[in-house]
Design a protein around this motif. Structure first.
Motif, mmCIF file in Angstrom:
data_model
loop_
_atom_site.group_PDB
_atom_site.id
_atom_site.type_symbol
_atom_site.label_atom_id
_atom_site.label_comp_id
_atom_site.label_asym_id
_atom_site.label_seq_id
_atom_site.Cartn_x
_atom_site.Cartn_y
_atom_site.Cartn_z
ATOM 1 N N GLU A 95 4.847 -1.328 -1.830
ATOM 2 C CA GLU A 95 4.332 -1.449 -0.457
ATOM 3 C C GLU A 95 3.504 -0.241 -0.022
ATOM 4 O O GLU A 95 2.709 -0.338 0.892
ATOM 5 C CB GLU A 95 5.494 -1.649 0.517
ATOM 6 N N ASP A 96 3.728 0.912 -0.672
ATOM 7 C CA ASP A 96 3.010 2.121 -0.270
ATOM 8 C C ASP A 96 1.508 1.931 -0.417
ATOM 9 O O ASP A 96 1.032 1.549 -1.478
ATOM 10 C CB ASP A 96 3.446 3.325 -1.117
ATOM 11 N N GLY A 97 0.795 2.178 0.627
ATOM 12 C CA GLY A 97 -0.655 2.113 0.580
ATOM 13 C C GLY A 97 -1.261 0.769 0.919
ATOM 14 O O GLY A 97 -2.478 0.665 1.076
ATOM 15 N N ARG A 98 -0.451 -0.272 1.028
ATOM 16 C CA ARG A 98 -1.010 -1.612 1.279
ATOM 17 C C ARG A 98 -1.751 -1.667 2.616
ATOM 18 O O ARG A 98 -2.918 -2.091 2.675
ATOM 19 C CB ARG A 98 0.094 -2.671 1.235
ATOM 20 N N ILE A 99 -1.100 -1.227 3.681
ATOM 21 C CA ILE A 99 -1.714 -1.306 5.011
ATOM 22 C C ILE A 99 -2.957 -0.414 5.078
ATOM 23 O O ILE A 99 -3.977 -0.801 5.650
ATOM 24 C CB ILE A 99 -0.695 -0.942 6.110
ATOM 25 N N ALA A 100 -2.897 0.767 4.475
ATOM 26 C CA ALA A 100 -4.056 1.659 4.472
ATOM 27 C C ALA A 100 -5.223 1.045 3.695
ATOM 28 O O ALA A 100 -6.376 1.111 4.137
ATOM 29 C CB ALA A 100 -3.683 3.016 3.894
ATOM 30 N N ALA A 101 -4.940 0.455 2.535
ATOM 31 C CA ALA A 101 -5.994 -0.169 1.732
ATOM 32 C C ALA A 101 -6.619 -1.325 2.503
ATOM 33 O O ALA A 101 -7.844 -1.468 2.553
ATOM 34 C CB ALA A 101 -5.432 -0.663 0.400
ATOM 35 N N TRP A 102 -5.776 -2.137 3.107
ATOM 36 C CA TRP A 102 -6.299 -3.247 3.900
ATOM 37 C C TRP A 102 -7.087 -2.742 5.100
ATOM 38 O O TRP A 102 -8.100 -3.324 5.479
ATOM 39 C CB TRP A 102 -5.167 -4.154 4.356
ATOM 40 N N GLY A 103 -6.641 -1.658 5.712
ATOM 41 C CA GLY A 103 -7.380 -1.082 6.838
ATOM 42 C C GLY A 103 -8.774 -0.655 6.426
ATOM 43 O O GLY A 103 -9.747 -0.880 7.147
ATOM 44 N N SER A 104 -8.880 -0.054 5.242
ATOM 45 C CA SER A 104 -10.197 0.336 4.725
ATOM 46 C C SER A 104 -11.060 -0.889 4.460
ATOM 47 O O SER A 104 -12.262 -0.878 4.728
ATOM 48 C CB SER A 104 -10.039 1.151 3.441
ATOM 49 N N LEU A 105 -10.460 -1.935 3.934
ATOM 50 C CA LEU A 105 -11.193 -3.167 3.670
ATOM 51 C C LEU A 105 -11.682 -3.810 4.971
ATOM 52 O O LEU A 105 -12.828 -4.251 5.075
ATOM 53 C CB LEU A 105 -10.301 -4.140 2.894
#
Length: 144
Positions: A95-105
């Motif tokens: 789960e680490d980084g999922r929300i951040a990666a999606w935020g960048s996308l």
């Protein structure tokens, strides 16, 4: 008179605060996202029908550096109008980084106006497929 109160259980309150904080952090990431540009001394001239083309975003870029998706076709200086993901996320990544990666996308799509096409898996594991579909719907909701 009788005073009545609705008391929300503490775990529910904590979950709501966590969700609000995630969106607050995501909003901050979106505002700080900027265009990533490839540098080269090669100029290939304009790409043929560039507005009808897109790139397939590899899993490594999605997971580790979604904030570095190029806004323009390398060596052609024309805007990228669509990207395709093979999947929204992979359970093996955690789960680490999922929300951040999606935020960048999401920031990329908003900044460029690019369409984001998302694939989802169909395997022999119904539980894994349901998780993949859940992530796909969650990402689509963020992109909407």
């Amino acid at each position: 008179g009788v005073l009545s109160c609705i008391v929300t259980p503490l775990p529910v309150v904590i979950m709501r605060i966590q969700a609000a904080l995630q969106w607050y952090i995501l909003a901050g990431l979106v505002s700080y996202a900027s265009a990533f540009q490839c540098m080269s001394d090669v100029d290939l001239g304009p790409a043929s029908h560039a507005a009808m083309k897109g790139i397939a975003l590899d899993d490594s870029t999605l997971r580790w550096c979604a904030a570095q998706i190029p806004d323009e076709w390398p060596n052609a200086e024309q805007p990228m109008t669509s990207i395709r993901l093979f999947k929204a996320w992979d359970a093996l990544w955690g789960e680490d980084g999922r929300i951040a990666a999606w935020g960048s996308l999401v920031a990329y799509a908003q900044r460029t106006g690019a369409k984001v096409l998302i694939g989802t898996q169909i395997t022999c594991s119904e539980a894994e497929d349901l998780q993949a579909w859940s992530w796909t719907k969650e990402l689509l909701q963020m992109l909407h």
